[in-house]
Each structure stands twice: as structure tokens, then as C-alpha cells.
Write a protein that holds these residues in place. Structure first.
Motif, PDB file in Angstrom:
ATOM      1  N   THR A  87       8.284  -5.356  -2.731  1.00  0.00           N
ATOM      2  CA  THR A  87       8.800  -5.753  -1.433  1.00  0.00           C
ATOM      3  C   THR A  87      10.053  -4.940  -1.114  1.00  0.00           C
ATOM      4  O   THR A  87      10.642  -4.331  -2.007  1.00  0.00           O
ATOM      5  CB  THR A  87       9.088  -7.269  -1.379  1.00  0.00           C
ATOM      6  N   ARG A  88      10.426  -4.950   0.131  1.00  0.00           N
ATOM      7  CA  ARG A  88      11.619  -4.273   0.625  1.00  0.00           C
ATOM      8  C   ARG A  88      11.604  -2.775   0.301  1.00  0.00           C
ATOM      9  O   ARG A  88      10.624  -2.095   0.550  1.00  0.00           O
ATOM     10  CB  ARG A  88      12.877  -4.949   0.108  1.00  0.00           C
ATOM     11  N   ALA A  89      12.692  -2.271  -0.281  1.00  0.00           N
ATOM     12  CA  ALA A  89      12.833  -0.837  -0.543  1.00  0.00           C
ATOM     13  C   ALA A  89      11.819  -0.324  -1.561  1.00  0.00           C
ATOM     14  O   ALA A  89      11.457   0.849  -1.546  1.00  0.00           O
ATOM     15  CB  ALA A  89      14.248  -0.524  -1.029  1.00  0.00           C
ATOM     16  N   THR A  90      11.338  -1.207  -2.431  1.00  0.00           N
ATOM     17  CA  THR A  90      10.388  -0.755  -3.445  1.00  0.00           C
ATOM     18  C   THR A  90       9.045  -0.372  -2.831  1.00  0.00           C
ATOM     19  O   THR A  90       8.355   0.494  -3.363  1.00  0.00           O
ATOM     20  CB  THR A  90      10.181  -1.828  -4.537  1.00  0.00           C
ATOM     21  N   VAL A  91       8.683  -0.983  -1.706  1.00  0.00           N
ATOM     22  CA  VAL A  91       7.454  -0.604  -1.012  1.00  0.00           C
ATOM     23  C   VAL A  91       7.595   0.824  -0.482  1.00  0.00           C
ATOM     24  O   VAL A  91       6.687   1.646  -0.625  1.00  0.00           O
ATOM     25  CB  VAL A  91       7.127  -1.581   0.142  1.00  0.00           C
ATOM     26  N   THR A  92       8.742   1.122   0.096  1.00  0.00           N
ATOM     27  CA  THR A  92       8.997   2.469   0.597  1.00  0.00           C
ATOM     28  C   THR A  92       8.955   3.472  -0.545  1.00  0.00           C
ATOM     29  O   THR A  92       8.364   4.546  -0.419  1.00  0.00           O
ATOM     30  CB  THR A  92      10.366   2.522   1.310  1.00  0.00           C
ATOM     31  N   TRP A  93       9.572   3.123  -1.655  1.00  0.00           N
ATOM     32  CA  TRP A  93       9.541   4.000  -2.832  1.00  0.00           C
ATOM     33  C   TRP A  93       8.093   4.264  -3.256  1.00  0.00           C
ATOM     34  O   TRP A  93       7.710   5.411  -3.477  1.00  0.00           O
ATOM     35  CB  TRP A  93      10.333   3.360  -3.987  1.00  0.00           C
ATOM     36  N   TYR A  94       7.288   3.217  -3.339  1.00  0.00           N
ATOM     37  CA  TYR A  94       5.894   3.346  -3.772  1.00  0.00           C
ATOM     38  C   TYR A  94       5.090   4.218  -2.809  1.00  0.00           C
ATOM     39  O   TYR A  94       4.338   5.086  -3.224  1.00  0.00           O
ATOM     40  CB  TYR A  94       5.253   1.961  -3.892  1.00  0.00           C
ATOM     41  N   THR A  95       5.242   3.988  -1.522  1.00  0.00           N
ATOM     42  CA  THR A  95       4.455   4.743  -0.546  1.00  0.00           C
ATOM     43  C   THR A  95       4.871   6.207  -0.478  1.00  0.00           C
ATOM     44  O   THR A  95       4.096   7.042  -0.023  1.00  0.00           O
ATOM     45  CB  THR A  95       4.532   4.122   0.861  1.00  0.00           C
ATOM     46  N   ASN A  96       6.065   6.517  -0.928  1.00  0.00           N
ATOM     47  CA  ASN A  96       6.531   7.902  -0.923  1.00  0.00           C
ATOM     48  C   ASN A  96       6.264   8.635  -2.240  1.00  0.00           C
ATOM     49  O   ASN A  96       6.654   9.793  -2.377  1.00  0.00           O
ATOM     50  CB  ASN A  96       8.012   7.974  -0.586  1.00  0.00           C
ATOM     51  N   LEU A  97       5.624   7.965  -3.186  1.00  0.00           N
ATOM     52  CA  LEU A  97       5.281   8.644  -4.437  1.00  0.00           C
ATOM     53  C   LEU A  97       4.293   9.761  -4.164  1.00  0.00           C
ATOM     54  O   LEU A  97       3.367   9.602  -3.355  1.00  0.00           O
ATOM     55  CB  LEU A  97       4.664   7.655  -5.433  1.00  0.00           C
ATOM     56  N   GLU A  98       4.475  10.873  -4.837  1.00  0.00           N
ATOM     57  CA  GLU A  98       3.561  12.005  -4.704  1.00  0.00           C
ATOM     58  C   GLU A  98       2.351  11.764  -5.601  1.00  0.00           C
ATOM     59  O   GLU A  98       2.493  11.683  -6.825  1.00  0.00           O
ATOM     60  CB  GLU A  98       4.283  13.296  -5.125  1.00  0.00           C
ATOM     61  N   PRO A  99       1.152  11.609  -5.030  1.00  0.00           N
ATOM     62  CA  PRO A  99      -0.035  11.299  -5.838  1.00  0.00           C
ATOM     63  C   PRO A  99      -0.296  12.288  -6.971  1.00  0.00           C
ATOM     64  O   PRO A  99      -0.780  11.891  -8.026  1.00  0.00           O
ATOM     65  CB  PRO A  99      -1.183  11.332  -4.818  1.00  0.00           C
ATOM     66  N   SER A 100       0.056  13.540  -6.784  1.00  0.00           N
ATOM     67  CA  SER A 100      -0.183  14.539  -7.840  1.00  0.00           C
ATOM     68  C   SER A 100       0.723  14.329  -9.048  1.00  0.00           C
ATOM     69  O   SER A 100       0.438  14.818 -10.138  1.00  0.00           O
ATOM     70  CB  SER A 100       0.012  15.950  -7.286  1.00  0.00           C
ATOM     71  N   ARG A 101       1.807  13.570  -8.881  1.00  0.00           N
ATOM     72  CA  ARG A 101       2.733  13.323  -9.990  1.00  0.00           C
ATOM     73  C   ARG A 101       2.498  11.983 -10.668  1.00  0.00           C
ATOM     74  O   ARG A 101       3.129  11.651 -11.649  1.00  0.00           O
ATOM     75  CB  ARG A 101       4.175  13.407  -9.483  1.00  0.00           C
TER      76      ARG A 101
END
Length: 144
Positions: A87-101
Motif C-alpha cells: 500500500t501507499r509508496a510501496t505500490v509505486t515502488w513495486y510498479t516501477n520495478l524493472e521486470p528484467s531485473r
């Protein structure tokens, strides 16, 4: 001439509104961290305590793994449904993860711990101490 300009302007506005087929997310697979994920037929989304990024990420991962214990062999499922407990900022962090990494469950765990490691060594605050209670299977000495 004026009518033609109005007509061109209306066409241009329609292209903008409709997007002209040039969507930023035209490829849905690019939006997914785990694009080839297959959800089992009998899978039911579990109710998780949401991680806000303000507590120890290792403890949160332990609780997530315990709750998802029946699915520990399915890394893609673990990775896909990890977003359900954020929730909150962690959702943004998750959605911005680079799938190749982030190809494996371990990569996702390491990324979370790195991102929120500043919470790992925090002393217990008053609220956490007040909310602690002795479990049935632990002695008073263990609890203390």
C-alpha cells in the motif's frame, strides 16, 4: 478556408482524445512484472496485512511467505500476488520495478529489503511494544 481549419482542428482533437493508437501502454505484457503468469483454478486471493514501507521488510516478507506457504513452489504466483500486500509508496515502488531485473522471487525479496533496509534496524516504538502480547506457546521469559 475557415471551415477547413475548423474541420482539421476537430480531426486533430479526435486523434488526441482517441490516442491515435499510440498508447504509452500499448503492450499489456510490458505492464506486468510476471507476464506469463498462470493462476491456479482453485486459488483464492488471500487477505494480507498491507506493507506501508514503515516497518522491517524482512519481517513483512516472513509473514507473506508464511501466509503463502502452500504456494512456495510457484515463484511466479508469489511475485504476482506480492502486490496485493502493498500500500501507499510501496505500490509505486513495486510498479516501477524493472521486470528484467526481477526474474525470480529471490530478486523481488532482495529488492524490497534494499529499498526499505533503513527500517530493518529500527528500535521498537512504544505502539509496537504496547501491542505485543504473550503467545500461548511461549514462556514468560521468552515473551519478556
Amino acid at each position: 478556408m475557415v471551415e477547413r481549419e475548423k474541420f482539421d482542428h476537430i480531426e486533430e482533437m479526435l486523434r488526441i482524445i482517441e490516442g491515435g493508437g499510440n498508447y504509452a501502454f500499448a503492450n499489456m505484457a510490458e505492464l506486468c512484472l510476471v507476464p506469463d503468469m498462470v493462476i491456479p483454478l482453485n486459488f483464492k486471493v488471500l487477505d494480507f496485512d498491507k506493507y506501508k514501507g514503515t516497518t522491517c521488510p524482512k519481517n513483512h516478507l516472513k509473514m507473506y511467505c508464511r501466509k503463502m506457504g502452500a504456494y512456495m513452489k510457484d515463484e511466479k504466483l508469489l511475485m504476482h500476488f506480492f502486490q496485493e500486500n502493498l500500500t501507499r509508496a510501496t505500490v509505486t515502488w513495486y510498479t516501477n520495478l524493472e521486470p528484467s531485473r526481477v526474474c525470480f522471487w529471490k530478486d523481488l525479496m532482495v529488492a524490497l529489503i534494499r529499498q526499505y533496509q533503513y527500517n530493518s534496524n529500527m528500535a521498537l516504538d512504544r505502539m509496537l511494544l504496547q501491542n505485543m502480547c504473550k503467545r500461548d506457546n511461549e514462556s514468560f521469559k521468552e515473551y519478556a
